[in-house]
Design a protein around this motif. Structure first.
Motif, PDB file in Angstrom:
ATOM      1  N   ASN A 112       0.853  -1.186   0.000  1.00  0.00           N
ATOM      2  CA  ASN A 112       0.000   0.000   0.000  1.00  0.00           C
ATOM      3  C   ASN A 112       0.891   1.240   0.000  1.00  0.00           C
ATOM      4  OD1 ASN A 112      -1.606   2.233   0.753  1.00  0.00           O
ATOM      5  ND2 ASN A 112      -3.074   0.894   1.748  1.00  0.00           N
ATOM      6  N   PRO A 113       0.894   2.020  -1.083  1.00  0.00           N
ATOM      7  CA  PRO A 113       1.814   3.167  -1.157  1.00  0.00           C
ATOM      8  C   PRO A 113       1.566   4.205  -0.071  1.00  0.00           C
ATOM      9  CG  PRO A 113       0.218   3.260  -2.937  1.00  0.00           C
ATOM     10  CD  PRO A 113       0.044   1.930  -2.267  1.00  0.00           C
ATOM     11  N   HIS A 114       0.336   4.320   0.374  1.00  0.00           N
ATOM     12  CA  HIS A 114       0.038   5.288   1.430  1.00  0.00           C
ATOM     13  C   HIS A 114       0.842   4.964   2.695  1.00  0.00           C
ATOM     14  CE1 HIS A 114      -2.145   7.990   4.066  1.00  0.00           C
ATOM     15  NE2 HIS A 114      -2.358   6.971   4.873  1.00  0.00           N
ATOM     16  N   TYR A 115       0.910   3.711   3.066  1.00  0.00           N
ATOM     17  CA  TYR A 115       1.652   3.317   4.271  1.00  0.00           C
ATOM     18  C   TYR A 115       3.133   3.119   4.006  1.00  0.00           C
ATOM     19  CZ  TYR A 115      -2.954   2.545   6.221  1.00  0.00           C
ATOM     20  OH  TYR A 115      -4.234   2.723   6.649  1.00  0.00           O
ATOM     21  N   HIS A 116       3.461   2.555   2.857  1.00  0.00           N
ATOM     22  CA  HIS A 116       4.840   2.182   2.581  1.00  0.00           C
ATOM     23  C   HIS A 116       5.793   3.381   2.552  1.00  0.00           C
ATOM     24  CE1 HIS A 116       7.620  -0.947   1.169  1.00  0.00           C
ATOM     25  NE2 HIS A 116       8.252   0.065   0.632  1.00  0.00           N
ATOM     26  N   PHE A 117       5.312   4.507   2.114  1.00  0.00           N
ATOM     27  CA  PHE A 117       6.213   5.645   1.936  1.00  0.00           C
ATOM     28  C   PHE A 117       6.086   6.720   3.014  1.00  0.00           C
ATOM     29  CE2 PHE A 117       5.932   3.788  -2.327  1.00  0.00           C
ATOM     30  CZ  PHE A 117       7.284   3.553  -2.531  1.00  0.00           C
ATOM     31  N   ILE A 118       5.400   6.420   4.106  1.00  0.00           N
ATOM     32  CA  ILE A 118       5.394   7.383   5.212  1.00  0.00           C
ATOM     33  C   ILE A 118       6.652   7.173   6.045  1.00  0.00           C
ATOM     34  CG2 ILE A 118       2.886   7.693   5.273  1.00  0.00           C
ATOM     35  CD1 ILE A 118       2.760   5.743   7.611  1.00  0.00           C
ATOM     36  N   SER A 119       7.068   8.197   6.732  1.00  0.00           N
ATOM     37  CA  SER A 119       8.358   8.149   7.426  1.00  0.00           C
ATOM     38  C   SER A 119       8.403   7.115   8.544  1.00  0.00           C
ATOM     39  CB  SER A 119       8.708   9.533   7.980  1.00  0.00           C
ATOM     40  OG  SER A 119       7.735   9.936   8.919  1.00  0.00           O
ATOM     41  N   ASN A 120       7.286   6.789   9.152  1.00  0.00           N
ATOM     42  CA  ASN A 120       7.312   5.827  10.250  1.00  0.00           C
ATOM     43  C   ASN A 120       6.898   4.416   9.818  1.00  0.00           C
ATOM     44  OD1 ASN A 120       4.605   6.357   9.909  1.00  0.00           O
ATOM     45  ND2 ASN A 120       4.167   6.624  12.082  1.00  0.00           N
ATOM     46  N   PHE A 121       6.959   4.131   8.512  1.00  0.00           N
ATOM     47  CA  PHE A 121       6.642   2.793   8.005  1.00  0.00           C
ATOM     48  C   PHE A 121       7.651   1.806   8.566  1.00  0.00           C
ATOM     49  CE2 PHE A 121       7.219  -0.531   4.715  1.00  0.00           C
ATOM     50  CZ  PHE A 121       5.938  -1.063   4.723  1.00  0.00           C
ATOM     51  N   LYS A 122       7.121   0.762   9.183  1.00  0.00           N
ATOM     52  CA  LYS A 122       7.999  -0.233   9.787  1.00  0.00           C
ATOM     53  C   LYS A 122       7.697  -1.597   9.196  1.00  0.00           C
ATOM     54  CE  LYS A 122       8.883   2.034  14.180  1.00  0.00           C
ATOM     55  NZ  LYS A 122       9.179   3.243  13.603  1.00  0.00           N
ATOM     56  N   VAL A 123       8.739  -2.273   8.808  1.00  0.00           N
ATOM     57  CA  VAL A 123       8.614  -3.636   8.315  1.00  0.00           C
ATOM     58  C   VAL A 123       9.432  -4.525   9.230  1.00  0.00           C
ATOM     59  CG1 VAL A 123       9.081  -5.193   6.405  1.00  0.00           C
ATOM     60  CG2 VAL A 123       8.308  -2.899   5.938  1.00  0.00           C
ATOM     61  N   ASN A 124       8.773  -5.528   9.767  1.00  0.00           N
ATOM     62  CA  ASN A 124       9.481  -6.473  10.615  1.00  0.00           C
ATOM     63  C   ASN A 124       9.433  -7.852   9.966  1.00  0.00           C
ATOM     64  OD1 ASN A 124       6.903  -7.535  11.177  1.00  0.00           O
ATOM     65  ND2 ASN A 124       6.678  -6.219  12.963  1.00  0.00           N
ATOM     66  N   ALA A 125      10.021  -8.822  10.638  1.00  0.00           N
ATOM     67  CA  ALA A 125      10.072 -10.181  10.083  1.00  0.00           C
ATOM     68  C   ALA A 125       8.677 -10.753   9.869  1.00  0.00           C
ATOM     69  CB  ALA A 125      10.880 -11.087  11.007  1.00  0.00           C
ATOM     70  N   LYS A 126       7.747 -10.457  10.753  1.00  0.00           N
ATOM     71  CA  LYS A 126       6.384 -10.985  10.633  1.00  0.00           C
ATOM     72  C   LYS A 126       5.722 -10.498   9.339  1.00  0.00           C
ATOM     73  CE  LYS A 126       2.065 -11.358  13.121  1.00  0.00           C
ATOM     74  NZ  LYS A 126       1.283 -10.984  14.267  1.00  0.00           N
ATOM     75  N   ILE A 127       5.902  -9.243   9.020  1.00  0.00           N
ATOM     76  CA  ILE A 127       5.334  -8.685   7.793  1.00  0.00           C
ATOM     77  C   ILE A 127       5.993  -9.318   6.567  1.00  0.00           C
ATOM     78  CG2 ILE A 127       5.140  -6.587   6.386  1.00  0.00           C
ATOM     79  CD1 ILE A 127       4.736  -5.089   9.077  1.00  0.00           C
ATOM     80  N   LYS A 128       7.308  -9.445   6.593  1.00  0.00           N
ATOM     81  CA  LYS A 128       8.006 -10.047   5.458  1.00  0.00           C
ATOM     82  C   LYS A 128       7.634 -11.523   5.292  1.00  0.00           C
ATOM     83  CE  LYS A 128      11.910  -6.949   5.213  1.00  0.00           C
ATOM     84  NZ  LYS A 128      13.358  -6.797   5.293  1.00  0.00           N
ATOM     85  N   ILE A 129       7.489 -12.244   6.386  1.00  0.00           N
ATOM     86  CA  ILE A 129       7.077 -13.647   6.301  1.00  0.00           C
ATOM     87  C   ILE A 129       5.697 -13.731   5.665  1.00  0.00           C
ATOM     88  CG2 ILE A 129       6.355 -15.654   7.672  1.00  0.00           C
ATOM     89  CD1 ILE A 129       8.682 -14.887   9.617  1.00  0.00           C
ATOM     90  N   GLY A 130       4.785 -12.892   6.105  1.00  0.00           N
ATOM     91  CA  GLY A 130       3.443 -12.869   5.521  1.00  0.00           C
ATOM     92  C   GLY A 130       3.474 -12.524   4.048  1.00  0.00           C
TER      93      GLY A 130
END
Length: 102
Positions: free
Chosen positions: A26-44
């Motif tokens: 989702n570009p709205h969330y992906h490009f905000i400054s506090n967008f966080k990706v952790n292992a759980k998100i990447k696994i999903g």
């Protein structure tokens, strides 16, 4: 009323591979400054990719294209795409700027 029950149900229902994937792309969330990706998100994300795309070489191609999205390269880098990140729905945004990756 116990909010713990509501929170537990929400946790069970919203943290699925498809939801993790839609959050990531989702570009709205992906490009905000506090967008966080952790292992759980990447696994999903990768579980969803494996389920949706059976061919390993196609999955690899898609995986490599994630870098262009993440780094805002190609059509993702133009000013119109940047402005539209929170103006268009994700589907319309991808329709407008995702042509290089179909």
């Amino acid at each position: 009323m116990s909010y713990n029950i509501i929170d537990a149900r929400r946790e069970l229902q919203l943290h699925r591979p498809l939801h993790e994937t839609t959050y990531y792309v989702n570009p709205h969330y992906h490009f905000i400054s506090n967008f966080k990706v952790n292992a759980k998100i990447k696994i999903g994300l990768y579980q969803c990719l494996e389920r949706m795309v059976s061919d390993a070489s196609e999955r690899c191609k898609i995986n490599l294209q994630f870098d262009s999205f993440k780094d805002a390269k190609g059509l993702f880098s133009i000013e119109a795409a940047k402005i539209a990140r929170d103006k268009k729905t994700p589907a319309k945004w991808w329709d407008s700027y995702g042509d290089e990756y179909s």
